[in-house]
Design an enzyme around this catalytic site. Structure first.
Site, PDB file in Angstrom:
ATOM      1  N   CYS A   7       0.848  -1.201   0.000  1.00 43.67           N
ATOM      2  CA  CYS A   7       0.000   0.000   0.000  1.00 43.67           C
ATOM      3  C   CYS A   7       0.884   1.252   0.000  1.00 43.67           C
ATOM      4  O   CYS A   7       0.546   2.250  -0.644  1.00 43.67           O
ATOM      5  CB  CYS A   7      -0.951   0.001   1.192  1.00 43.67           C
ATOM      6  SG  CYS A   7      -2.378  -1.103   0.996  1.00 43.67           S
ATOM      7  N   HIS A  46      -6.464  -2.889  -1.019  1.00 39.78           N
ATOM      8  CA  HIS A  46      -5.780  -3.821  -0.120  1.00 39.78           C
ATOM      9  C   HIS A  46      -6.608  -5.086   0.068  1.00 39.78           C
ATOM     10  O   HIS A  46      -7.701  -5.047   0.621  1.00 39.78           O
ATOM     11  CB  HIS A  46      -5.493  -3.186   1.244  1.00 39.78           C
ATOM     12  CG  HIS A  46      -4.780  -4.139   2.165  1.00 39.78           C
ATOM     13  ND1 HIS A  46      -3.404  -4.243   2.203  1.00 39.78           N
ATOM     14  CD2 HIS A  46      -5.260  -5.069   3.015  1.00 39.78           C
ATOM     15  CE1 HIS A  46      -3.071  -5.194   3.062  1.00 39.78           C
ATOM     16  NE2 HIS A  46      -4.177  -5.713   3.573  1.00 39.78           N
ATOM     17  N   ASN A  87       1.666 -16.835  -3.707  1.00 35.20           N
ATOM     18  CA  ASN A  87       1.883 -17.465  -2.410  1.00 35.20           C
ATOM     19  C   ASN A  87       0.770 -17.012  -1.480  1.00 35.20           C
ATOM     20  O   ASN A  87       0.450 -15.822  -1.428  1.00 35.20           O
ATOM     21  CB  ASN A  87       3.248 -17.052  -1.834  1.00 35.20           C
ATOM     22  CG  ASN A  87       4.406 -17.535  -2.705  1.00 35.20           C
ATOM     23  OD1 ASN A  87       4.349 -18.606  -3.278  1.00 35.20           O
ATOM     24  ND2 ASN A  87       5.450 -16.721  -2.812  1.00 35.20           N
ATOM     25  N   HIS A  98      -0.272  -8.516   1.253  1.00 37.49           N
ATOM     26  CA  HIS A  98      -1.108  -7.763   0.301  1.00 37.49           C
ATOM     27  C   HIS A  98      -1.082  -8.624  -0.965  1.00 37.49           C
ATOM     28  O   HIS A  98       0.017  -8.865  -1.506  1.00 37.49           O
ATOM     29  CB  HIS A  98      -0.529  -6.364   0.069  1.00 37.49           C
ATOM     30  CG  HIS A  98      -1.299  -5.504  -0.901  1.00 37.49           C
ATOM     31  ND1 HIS A  98      -1.708  -4.203  -0.588  1.00 37.49           N
ATOM     32  CD2 HIS A  98      -1.705  -5.728  -2.170  1.00 37.49           C
ATOM     33  CE1 HIS A  98      -2.346  -3.686  -1.632  1.00 37.49           C
ATOM     34  NE2 HIS A  98      -2.357  -4.597  -2.607  1.00 37.49           N
ATOM     35  N   HIS A 100      -0.566 -10.476  -4.154  1.00 37.00           N
ATOM     36  CA  HIS A 100       0.300 -10.148  -5.290  1.00 37.00           C
ATOM     37  C   HIS A 100       0.543 -11.387  -6.129  1.00 37.00           C
ATOM     38  O   HIS A 100       0.589 -12.512  -5.635  1.00 37.00           O
ATOM     39  CB  HIS A 100       1.627  -9.535  -4.827  1.00 37.00           C
ATOM     40  CG  HIS A 100       2.350 -10.334  -3.797  1.00 37.00           C
ATOM     41  ND1 HIS A 100       2.009 -10.315  -2.466  1.00 37.00           N
ATOM     42  CD2 HIS A 100       3.401 -11.194  -3.903  1.00 37.00           C
ATOM     43  CE1 HIS A 100       2.819 -11.123  -1.791  1.00 37.00           C
ATOM     44  NE2 HIS A 100       3.664 -11.672  -2.639  1.00 37.00           N
TER      45      HIS A 100
HETATM   46  P1  AMP Z   1       5.894 -13.208  -1.138  1.00 35.86           P
HETATM   47  O1  AMP Z   1       7.000 -14.015  -0.512  1.00 35.86           O
HETATM   48  O2  AMP Z   1       5.054 -13.998  -2.092  1.00 35.86           O
HETATM   49  O3  AMP Z   1       5.077 -12.467  -0.111  1.00 35.86           O
HETATM   50  O4  AMP Z   1       6.604 -12.139  -2.060  1.00 35.86           O
HETATM   51  C1  AMP Z   1       6.965 -10.871  -1.621  1.00 35.86           C
HETATM   52  C2  AMP Z   1       7.892 -10.313  -2.673  1.00 35.86           C
HETATM   53  O5  AMP Z   1       8.009  -8.930  -2.467  1.00 35.86           O
HETATM   54  C3  AMP Z   1       9.315 -10.905  -2.619  1.00 35.86           C
HETATM   55  O6  AMP Z   1       9.621 -11.509  -3.875  1.00 35.86           O
HETATM   56  C4  AMP Z   1      10.188  -9.670  -2.342  1.00 35.86           C
HETATM   57  O7  AMP Z   1      11.429  -9.723  -3.011  1.00 35.86           O
HETATM   58  C5  AMP Z   1       9.308  -8.533  -2.836  1.00 35.86           C
HETATM   59  N1  AMP Z   1       9.554  -7.240  -2.229  1.00 35.86           N
HETATM   60  C6  AMP Z   1       9.705  -6.956  -0.920  1.00 35.86           C
HETATM   61  N2  AMP Z   1       9.888  -5.623  -0.735  1.00 35.86           N
HETATM   62  C7  AMP Z   1       9.839  -5.058  -1.978  1.00 35.86           C
HETATM   63  C8  AMP Z   1       9.967  -3.731  -2.466  1.00 35.86           C
HETATM   64  N3  AMP Z   1      10.176  -2.684  -1.638  1.00 35.86           N
HETATM   65  N4  AMP Z   1       9.896  -3.522  -3.798  1.00 35.86           N
HETATM   66  C9  AMP Z   1       9.702  -4.561  -4.644  1.00 35.86           C
HETATM   67  N5  AMP Z   1       9.559  -5.852  -4.233  1.00 35.86           N
HETATM   68  C10 AMP Z   1       9.633  -6.099  -2.933  1.00 35.86           C
HETATM   69 ZN    ZN Z   2      -1.830  -3.301   1.266  1.00 39.55          ZN
END
Ligand code: AMP
Ligand code: ZN
Length: 114
Positions: A7, A46, A87, A98, A100
């Site tokens: 967010c 969100h 995931n 959040h 993704h």
């Molecule tokens: P998950 O493990 O499925 O929750 O994936 C979270 C993803 O967010 C991971 O692949 C991280 O590398 C990525 N991530 C975390 N912080 C950031 C950020 N500031 N900008 C871009 N990606 C991020």
């Molecule tokens: Zn969010």
């Protein structure tokens, strides 16, 4: 959500490398790429995880998949292929709460989970 990392990215409080944006969806490069192309596609609304999807979000999820396909085409991997991963929750390996979609491409994924 006030304290949610993604967010904050949506609000521009944390920088990101955007690759796609419309009024409902944002896509940006993963900070720790697991493939040559690793893009996160998220709803601007969100939603904590896939498990918290509501009936009213069904159309939004369809739009997210359309955005993923558009991005894949723009990234030049439409024909070569790509992998989309969500995931969900602790056992699913979700770290950012959040919803993704990971768009992974630019290499051949040998490991088959299913
Ligand atoms: P998950 O493990 O499925 O929750 O994936 C979270 C993803 O967010 C991971 O692949 C991280 O590398 C990525 N991530 C975390 N912080 C950031 C950020 N500031 N900008 C871009 N990606 C991020
Ligand atoms: Zn969010």
């Amino acid at each position: 959500m006030e304290d949610c990392l993604f967010c904050k990215i949506i609000r521009g409080e944390i920088p990101s490398t955007k690759v796609y944006e419309d009024n409902e969806i944002l896509a940006f490069k993963d900070i720790n790429p697991a493939a040559p192309i690793h893009i996160l596609v998220i709803p601007k609304k969100h939603i904590t995880s896939l498990a918290y999807l509501k009936k009213e979000d069904e159309i939004l999820v369809g739009k997210i998949y359309s955005a993923i396909n558009q991005i894949a085409e723009e990234q030049g991997v439409k024909e070569k292929g790509y992998r989309v991963i969500v995931n969900c929750g602790k056992d699913g390996g979700q770290e950012v709460m959040h919803l993704h979609f990971h768009l992974l491409a630019g290499k051949q994924f040998g490991e088959k989970i299913v």
